[in-house]
Scaffold this motif. Structure first.
Motif, PDB file in Angstrom:
ATOM      1  N   LEU A 462      40.640  38.283  27.830  1.00  0.00           N
ATOM      2  CA  LEU A 462      40.590  38.012  29.489  1.00  0.00           C
ATOM      3  C   LEU A 462      41.454  38.705  30.354  1.00  0.00           C
ATOM      4  O   LEU A 462      42.779  38.592  29.885  1.00  0.00           O
ATOM      5  N   ALA A 463      40.996  39.716  31.173  1.00  0.00           N
ATOM      6  CA  ALA A 463      41.964  40.180  32.044  1.00  0.00           C
ATOM      7  C   ALA A 463      41.691  40.019  33.448  1.00  0.00           C
ATOM      8  O   ALA A 463      40.620  39.780  33.894  1.00  0.00           O
ATOM      9  N   LEU A 464      42.695  40.286  34.189  1.00  0.00           N
ATOM     10  CA  LEU A 464      42.666  40.160  35.609  1.00  0.00           C
ATOM     11  C   LEU A 464      42.684  41.405  36.554  1.00  0.00           C
ATOM     12  O   LEU A 464      43.812  42.045  36.137  1.00  0.00           O
ATOM     13  N   GLN A 465      41.720  42.023  37.179  1.00  0.00           N
ATOM     14  CA  GLN A 465      41.879  43.388  37.867  1.00  0.00           C
ATOM     15  C   GLN A 465      42.025  43.574  39.118  1.00  0.00           C
ATOM     16  O   GLN A 465      42.216  44.502  39.671  1.00  0.00           O
ATOM     17  N   ASN A 466      42.476  42.269  39.851  1.00  0.00           N
ATOM     18  CA  ASN A 466      42.674  42.613  41.184  1.00  0.00           C
ATOM     19  C   ASN A 466      44.333  41.853  41.551  1.00  0.00           C
ATOM     20  O   ASN A 466      44.382  40.524  40.646  1.00  0.00           O
ATOM     21  N   PRO A 467      45.016  42.216  42.156  1.00  0.00           N
ATOM     22  CA  PRO A 467      46.036  41.241  42.761  1.00  0.00           C
ATOM     23  C   PRO A 467      45.589  40.110  43.293  1.00  0.00           C
ATOM     24  O   PRO A 467      44.472  40.095  44.218  1.00  0.00           O
ATOM     25  N   TRP A 468      46.330  38.854  43.475  1.00  0.00           N
ATOM     26  CA  TRP A 468      45.804  37.617  44.048  1.00  0.00           C
ATOM     27  C   TRP A 468      47.213  37.128  44.634  1.00  0.00           C
ATOM     28  O   TRP A 468      48.325  37.413  44.176  1.00  0.00           O
ATOM     29  N   PRO A 469      47.033  36.361  45.821  1.00  0.00           N
ATOM     30  CA  PRO A 469      48.083  36.016  46.479  1.00  0.00           C
ATOM     31  C   PRO A 469      49.456  35.185  45.678  1.00  0.00           C
ATOM     32  O   PRO A 469      50.441  35.500  45.954  1.00  0.00           O
ATOM     33  N   SER A 470      49.059  34.198  44.872  1.00  0.00           N
ATOM     34  CA  SER A 470      49.834  33.598  44.222  1.00  0.00           C
ATOM     35  C   SER A 470      50.287  33.808  42.961  1.00  0.00           C
ATOM     36  O   SER A 470      50.661  33.112  42.132  1.00  0.00           O
ATOM     37  N   MET A 471      50.186  35.200  42.669  1.00  0.00           N
ATOM     38  CA  MET A 471      50.389  35.755  41.428  1.00  0.00           C
ATOM     39  C   MET A 471      51.928  35.851  41.060  1.00  0.00           C
ATOM     40  O   MET A 471      52.685  35.832  42.136  1.00  0.00           O
ATOM     41  N   ILE A 472      52.372  35.821  39.790  1.00  0.00           N
ATOM     42  CA  ILE A 472      53.473  35.837  39.303  1.00  0.00           C
ATOM     43  C   ILE A 472      54.300  37.378  39.740  1.00  0.00           C
ATOM     44  O   ILE A 472      53.599  38.169  39.961  1.00  0.00           O
ATOM     45  N   THR A 485      55.267  42.256  29.265  1.00  0.00           N
ATOM     46  CA  THR A 485      54.271  40.831  28.691  1.00  0.00           C
ATOM     47  C   THR A 485      52.976  41.017  29.514  1.00  0.00           C
ATOM     48  O   THR A 485      51.916  40.822  28.691  1.00  0.00           O
ATOM     49  N   TYR A 486      52.565  41.401  30.625  1.00  0.00           N
ATOM     50  CA  TYR A 486      51.550  41.337  31.385  1.00  0.00           C
ATOM     51  C   TYR A 486      50.953  42.451  31.782  1.00  0.00           C
ATOM     52  O   TYR A 486      49.620  42.526  32.080  1.00  0.00           O
ATOM     53  N   TYR A 495      46.113  42.702  34.468  1.00  0.00           N
ATOM     54  CA  TYR A 495      46.860  41.600  34.020  1.00  0.00           C
ATOM     55  C   TYR A 495      46.505  41.284  32.698  1.00  0.00           C
ATOM     56  O   TYR A 495      45.040  40.615  32.623  1.00  0.00           O
ATOM     57  N   LEU A 496      47.099  41.141  31.855  1.00  0.00           N
ATOM     58  CA  LEU A 496      46.808  40.512  30.464  1.00  0.00           C
ATOM     59  C   LEU A 496      47.150  38.836  30.543  1.00  0.00           C
ATOM     60  O   LEU A 496      48.247  38.635  30.717  1.00  0.00           O
ATOM     61  N   THR A 497      45.884  38.132  30.518  1.00  0.00           N
ATOM     62  CA  THR A 497      46.155  36.711  30.340  1.00  0.00           C
ATOM     63  C   THR A 497      46.634  36.088  29.075  1.00  0.00           C
ATOM     64  O   THR A 497      47.389  34.895  29.238  1.00  0.00           O
ATOM     65  N   GLY A 498      46.458  36.736  27.930  1.00  0.00           N
ATOM     66  CA  GLY A 498      46.819  36.166  26.852  1.00  0.00           C
ATOM     67  C   GLY A 498      45.830  35.405  26.180  1.00  0.00           C
ATOM     68  O   GLY A 498      45.853  34.856  24.979  1.00  0.00           O
ATOM     69  N   ASP A 499      44.390  35.144  27.026  1.00  0.00           N
ATOM     70  CA  ASP A 499      43.484  34.339  26.519  1.00  0.00           C
ATOM     71  C   ASP A 499      42.313  35.142  25.765  1.00  0.00           C
ATOM     72  O   ASP A 499      42.017  36.171  26.699  1.00  0.00           O
ATOM     73  N   GLY A 500      41.595  34.711  25.019  1.00  0.00           N
ATOM     74  CA  GLY A 500      40.429  35.291  24.587  1.00  0.00           C
ATOM     75  C   GLY A 500      39.263  34.607  25.463  1.00  0.00           C
ATOM     76  O   GLY A 500      39.513  33.410  25.904  1.00  0.00           O
ATOM     77  N   ALA A 501      38.039  35.428  25.605  1.00  0.00           N
ATOM     78  CA  ALA A 501      37.130  34.741  26.534  1.00  0.00           C
ATOM     79  C   ALA A 501      35.784  35.600  26.083  1.00  0.00           C
ATOM     80  O   ALA A 501      35.723  36.537  25.654  1.00  0.00           O
ATOM     81  N   ARG A 502      34.689  34.915  26.621  1.00  0.00           N
ATOM     82  CA  ARG A 502      33.521  35.651  26.629  1.00  0.00           C
ATOM     83  C   ARG A 502      32.744  35.635  27.720  1.00  0.00           C
ATOM     84  O   ARG A 502      32.880  34.428  28.374  1.00  0.00           O
ATOM     85  N   LEU A 512      38.092  31.001  25.092  1.00  0.00           N
ATOM     86  CA  LEU A 512      38.344  30.531  23.809  1.00  0.00           C
ATOM     87  C   LEU A 512      39.698  30.355  23.247  1.00  0.00           C
ATOM     88  O   LEU A 512      39.861  29.998  22.138  1.00  0.00           O
ATOM     89  N   GLY A 513      40.654  30.254  24.092  1.00  0.00           N
ATOM     90  CA  GLY A 513      41.906  30.052  23.452  1.00  0.00           C
ATOM     91  C   GLY A 513      42.763  31.191  23.576  1.00  0.00           C
ATOM     92  O   GLY A 513      42.299  32.233  23.815  1.00  0.00           O
ATOM     93  N   ARG A 514      44.233  30.812  23.303  1.00  0.00           N
ATOM     94  CA  ARG A 514      45.094  31.969  23.363  1.00  0.00           C
ATOM     95  C   ARG A 514      44.928  33.005  22.189  1.00  0.00           C
ATOM     96  O   ARG A 514      44.608  32.581  21.065  1.00  0.00           O
ATOM     97  N   LEU A 515      45.186  34.129  22.523  1.00  0.00           N
ATOM     98  CA  LEU A 515      45.349  35.127  21.382  1.00  0.00           C
ATOM     99  C   LEU A 515      46.754  35.631  20.946  1.00  0.00           C
ATOM    100  O   LEU A 515      46.977  36.464  20.315  1.00  0.00           O
TER     101      LEU A 515
END
Ligand code: WTA
Length: 647
Positions: A462-472, A485-486, A495-502, A512-515
């Protein structure tokens, strides 16, 4: 794990928000997603208007991947937005209803909370706390925790809240890392009727943090404690002699609001840095749209202030919306298993936000318990922290929500600051087990190792491809770790979330939980390496490997494999208890291993690296797969047998 995934994906039952709910929802425009996507900066800029600024920003977004600046040039104050601006409109409205463990309670109106915050902020200044100084808050769920956070943000001192259940060691580590010279704690608090000696715990930790100059102590449990001369001061004494006013500092949008330590893939927790403007905009709108917060709502988020959920949805998000929040000190089964429903009934809670692990526990306790209470005030339910299995979702929906409350299954992280994937209750068709869609303006995707989108329905990162206001913004004092890390797997803008997803064909995301090496035990985020380093710091331990074992109630429990310096013979069970206690002393009770398996070998590659994949399969009794690269394949059978024996 795979079985759970399959059952999640097969769950096709759909739930539509009722027409009545849709009509009154704060956000019920189904085109909001396209509108946001068409002009993401404009979208966020519009929402920034819901926050009061002393000075308007010059630029909405300055994005130099992976560094984002939001609302640069803008000036604001978080405590002003959570308190002062509501006082004029409804100063007598309850802001904070606190319910204590002993069924005692306190209510602060907006005016009272503002006054208490301003006074304590003046006290902090009097003690020498300056803009930019990090203040560590080591308090349990008491009103002073909220007051401290808001007082810090009032004077521009970033807070670092350390979960009260963390050990002395963990406190010391975080105080040191943040170079914090000020600590706020209490003499003690009650947990299931037992007195916890918090000040004693703090003192022990602070022996290893000599830079701490001042410790402010809340008298919460009336227990007698030693006070260190020059260093310690009672909260009440501090506020007694100061001005009752303290003007909110005009903070830059990008000034740090707080640091929140969380677990990652190394033994050392990382200090996630959040800044002011973007965080306030993000938590404000997500509270408003996802929880549909209205003026007369009573919002109860059960998360502890020591975690990000407590920051964003107990304090900053709801208070910036002028809502009434409920804060509960204590456990769901004390004095009895009806405690939560008792509180819902007592205060007429309308919105209830908790973790799947709690929901599964309630389910196990039986329907007859909630049935004894009047839960008719509830109109919206939320879930956070780990995947919610469809069975628990349905139980929550029917037994607690009486089939009339939408459920928002909210996916997010300490690093994201705000909810990222969730239904919008006035728009989204809910399906048990999926957090549904990214919030408007958020671009989430499922990628493979190379950064390509995986085919529909396949699992991936699971990845995030846009910046968002409350990001780290960074990791405190470790910029390189932030990037590594990210933002390194595919490039600095993803951004790499560390989670797996579908993702399914309707665009719903199934988490699906952490990878990585992060595990979630009862919704608490822990690093396996952190627990491993705690274990190896015990003199009897030569090596340790820690893994999460799937658990029906807790999501995961901790399973530790330990190689001893010398054989424990008939002392093994004593040593096992000692090691479990050692981890509690090093980290805290939430990290206590459920099982410890003594072994002479671990599944390692020829180069000596532990094969986590193999370990995971052993721990959970799943398909082991290829073990040809293992140094000693025989170790697999041996460990499998041991795990089986323990059950
Ligand atoms: C997990 C908690 C599935 C996920 C706010 C994430 C979830 C980690 C959900 C962050 C959810 C959180 N469904 N998994 N609705 N919400 N998670 O930093 O693995 O304590 O990466 O933040 O919790 O945990 P953290």
């Amino acid at each position: 794990m795979t079985e759970t995934i399959e059952s999640l994906l097969k769950e096709q039952q759909e739930f539509h928000p009722s027409a009545d709910f849709v009509k009154q929802a704060n956000m019920n425009d189904p085109h909001i997603y396209e509108k946001a996507e068409a002009d993401i900066e404009g979208f966020w800029e519009g929402l920034a208007g819901n926050i009061d600024w002393f000075k308007k920003w010059d630029t909405v977004l300055d994005w130099q991947p992976p560094h984002a600046k939001w609302f640069s040039g803008g000036k604001l104050n978080a405590s002003y937005n959570c308190l002062d601006r509501h006082v004029q409109k409804h100063g007598d409205k309850p802001a904070l209803i606190w319910e204590g463990e002993m069924e005692n309670s306190e209510t602060y109106t907006y005016k009272e909370l503002r006054d208490a915050t301003a006074r304590f902020a003046a006290g902090l200044k009097e003690l020498g706390v300056k803009k930019g100084d990090v203040v560590t808050i080591y308090l349990p769920m008491v009103p002073e925790a909220v007051i401290s956070m808001l007082a810090c943000s009032r004077i521009g001192a970033p807070h670092s809240v350390v979960f009260a259940g963390f050990s002395s060691e963990a406190l010391a580590q975080r105080v040191e890392d943040a170079h914090s010279r000020f600590v706020i704690t209490c003499n003690g608090y009650f947990h299931k009727g037992n007195l916890i000696q918090q000040k004693e715990r703090a003192d022990k930790g602070l022996e290893n943090a000599p830079a701490v100059e001042k410790v402010i102590v809340v008298d919460h449990a009336a227990n007698i404690i030693p006070m260190k001369e020059e260093r310690d001061i009672w909260w009440n004494d501090l506020i007694h002699n100061v001005d009752s006013e303290c003007e909110p500092e005009h903070m830059d949008s990008e000034d740090t609001l707080f640091i929140m330590y969380t677990s990652g893939t190394t033994g050392r927790p990382k200090g996630v840095v959040h800044t002011t403007g973007g965080y306030m905009v993000g938590t404000n709108v997500t509270s408003n749209w996802i929880f549909d917060l209205k003026d007369d709502d009573i919002f109860w988020c059960t998360a502890d202030v020591g975690w990000i959920t407590g920051h964003s949805y107990l304090v900053y998000g709801p208070l910036s919306n002028g809502a009434t929040i409920v804060m509960h000190e204590g456990a769901p089964d004390y004095p009895d298993k009806g405690r939560f429903w008792d509180i819902v009934e007592k205060y007429g809670v309308t919105i209830f936000y908790t973790a799947p692990t709690a929901i599964r526990t309630f389910m196990k306790w039986g329907d007859e318990i909630p049935a004894k209470y009047d839960l008719s005030s509830l109109r919206l339910l939320g879930s956070v922290g780990e995947p919610i299995n469809p069975k628990a979702w349905l139980w929550y929906y029917e037994t607690i929500g009486k089939s009339k409350c939408p459920i928002v299954d909210t996916w997010w992280q300490t690093e994201t600051g705000m909810i990222m994937i969730s239904p919008l209750p006035g728009i989204t068709t809910m399906r048990p087990g999926t957090a549904t869609r990214p919030f408007p303006g958020i671009k989430a995707n499922i990628l493979d190792d190379e950064g390509n989108e995986v085919p529909m329905g396949s699992g991936g990162y699971l990845a995030l491809q846009n910046p968002w206001p409350s990001m780290i913004r960074t990791i405190n004092g470790d910029e390189q770790r932030f990037i590594d890390t990210y933002w390194s797997k595919w490039g600095a803008d993803t951004y790499l979330t560390g989670d797996g997803a579908r993702k399914d064909e309707d665009g719903n995301f199934w988490i699906l939980g952490r990878l990585d090496d992060v595990i979630k035990v009862s919704g608490h985020r822990l690093g396996t390496m952190e627990i491993e380093s705690a274990l190896v710091s015990h003199p009897s331990v030569a090596e340790a490997a820690v893994d999460g074992k799937v658990d029906e109630i807790k999501g995961e429990v901790i399973c530790a494999y330990v190689i001893l310096e010398s054989s424990c013979d008939d002392q093994c069970s004593i040593l096992e208890d000692e090691l479990k206690q050692h981890v509690v002393d090093e980290i805290g009770p939430i990290a206590r291993p459920k099982m410890i398996i003594f072994t002479e070998e671990l599944p390692k590659t020829r180069s000596g690296k532990i094969m986590r994949r193999v370990l995971k399969a052993i721990t959970n009794g799943t398909e082991i797969g290829d073990i040809s690269t293992l140094q000693d394949p025989a170790v697999v059978e041996d460990l499998k047998r041991k795990v089986n024996e323990i059950g």
